[in-house]
Design an enzyme around this catalytic site. Sequence first.
Site, PDB file in Angstrom:
ATOM      1  N   ARG A 153       0.820  -1.226   0.000  1.00 28.09           N
ATOM      2  CA  ARG A 153       0.000   0.000   0.000  1.00 28.09           C
ATOM      3  C   ARG A 153       0.846   1.266   0.000  1.00 28.09           C
ATOM      4  O   ARG A 153       0.340   2.361  -0.227  1.00 28.09           O
ATOM      5  CB  ARG A 153      -0.968   0.013   1.190  1.00 28.09           C
ATOM      6  CG  ARG A 153      -0.310  -0.045   2.558  1.00 28.09           C
ATOM      7  CD  ARG A 153      -1.315  -0.189   3.651  1.00 28.09           C
ATOM      8  NE  ARG A 153      -2.260   0.908   3.685  1.00 28.09           N
ATOM      9  CZ  ARG A 153      -1.958   2.136   4.093  1.00 28.09           C
ATOM     10  NH1 ARG A 153      -0.723   2.408   4.474  1.00 28.09           N
ATOM     11  NH2 ARG A 153      -2.875   3.089   4.125  1.00 28.09           N
ATOM     12  N   ASP A 168      -1.262   8.422   6.739  1.00 26.15           N
ATOM     13  CA  ASP A 168      -1.454   7.232   7.583  1.00 26.15           C
ATOM     14  C   ASP A 168      -1.125   7.497   9.035  1.00 26.15           C
ATOM     15  O   ASP A 168      -0.314   8.359   9.348  1.00 26.15           O
ATOM     16  CB  ASP A 168      -0.439   6.150   7.168  1.00 26.15           C
ATOM     17  CG  ASP A 168      -0.960   5.338   6.013  1.00 26.15           C
ATOM     18  OD1 ASP A 168      -0.151   4.613   5.436  1.00 26.15           O
ATOM     19  OD2 ASP A 168      -2.148   5.476   5.699  1.00 26.15           O
TER      20      ASP A 168
END
Length: 262
Positions: A153, A168
Site C-alpha cells: 500500500r 497514515d
Amino acid sequence: MDFIVLTIFPEMFNQFWEHGIIRRAISKNIISAATIDIRAFAQGKHRVTDDRPFGGGSGMVMKPEPLAGAIRAAEEQAPLSKKILLTPQGRVFDQKLAYELTGGEGLILVCGRYEGIDERISYDYIDYEISIGDYVLTGGELAAMIVIDALTRLIPGALGNEESAEKDSFSNNLLEHAHYTRPRTFNGSDVPGVLLSGNHKEIEKWRLEASLIRTFLKRQDLMKNRAYSQQETEILKKWCRDIEKIIQAQSSCGTDPLSGNQ
Ligand code: 4FV
C-alpha cells in the site's frame, strides 16, 4: 516490487493474492507475487522438511537442505531481492521499516514452521530477520502477509489516491484522526460540525488536533523524541494554557485540583 514467499503451505496465499489492494496491485503490475513450495526441494519419497533437534528437546526443526534449495531457486528468479526470515528474533516490523523496505527491488520471504529453521540457513542465506511482534506464531506465513500488505500500500499507484498513504497513522508518528461518513447523525451522535463546514483549513487543524489528542491519550510513547511543527507546538501549548486555567479555577474556588477535595 517483487515478492516471493518460501513456505510449506503455498496454498495459504491463494486467497491473499486475490483480494483488495493486493489483487489490484498484482493486476496493475505494481507488485509481482509468487510462492515457492519448500517441500519441492526436499529429498526422499516423503519429501521431509523437518527433523528432530540436535541436543534433544521438544518440537521439530526445519531441515537446511530444502530451505537452501528453495532460496537458491528464488535467487535465480529475483537476484536483486533481499532475503528476509520472519522470526521472533528479528527487528520488530513498523511503519518506518515498511518505508525502508519499499526502497528495494523485491523481497524473498522465508516462512519458518515448527520450532524454527536450522540456524545455518540464517548464517549463510538470510539478509534480514524481521519479527511482526513479541509473540509466537505457528508459522511465518501470516507475518509474510503482513509485511507484503504493509509494503504494497506504500508503493505509488497501489492505493486509490496517493494522499491516503501519506496521512497514515505513524506516517508522521501520530495516530490517525477520527473518520466519519454518512449519516450525519447515528445513534443520536452527530458528526463534528467542522467536518461539514467545507473550510479545509479548519478541517486540517481539527484533524491535526484530533491526531495529537488520540496519540496523547493512547500512545504517549509515540510523542516522545518526536519533532513538532510550529502548528503542533501551538496546539500543545494551548492545551497547557487550558489545563492551567482549569487548575487555577479549581484552586480559586478552594477545591484541590488534583483530589477535588474542598
Ligand atoms: C514470528 C513472529 C513467529 C516462530 C516459530 C514460526 C514462529 C515458528 N515470525 N514474527 N513473531 N514465527 O512467531 O515473525 O516457526
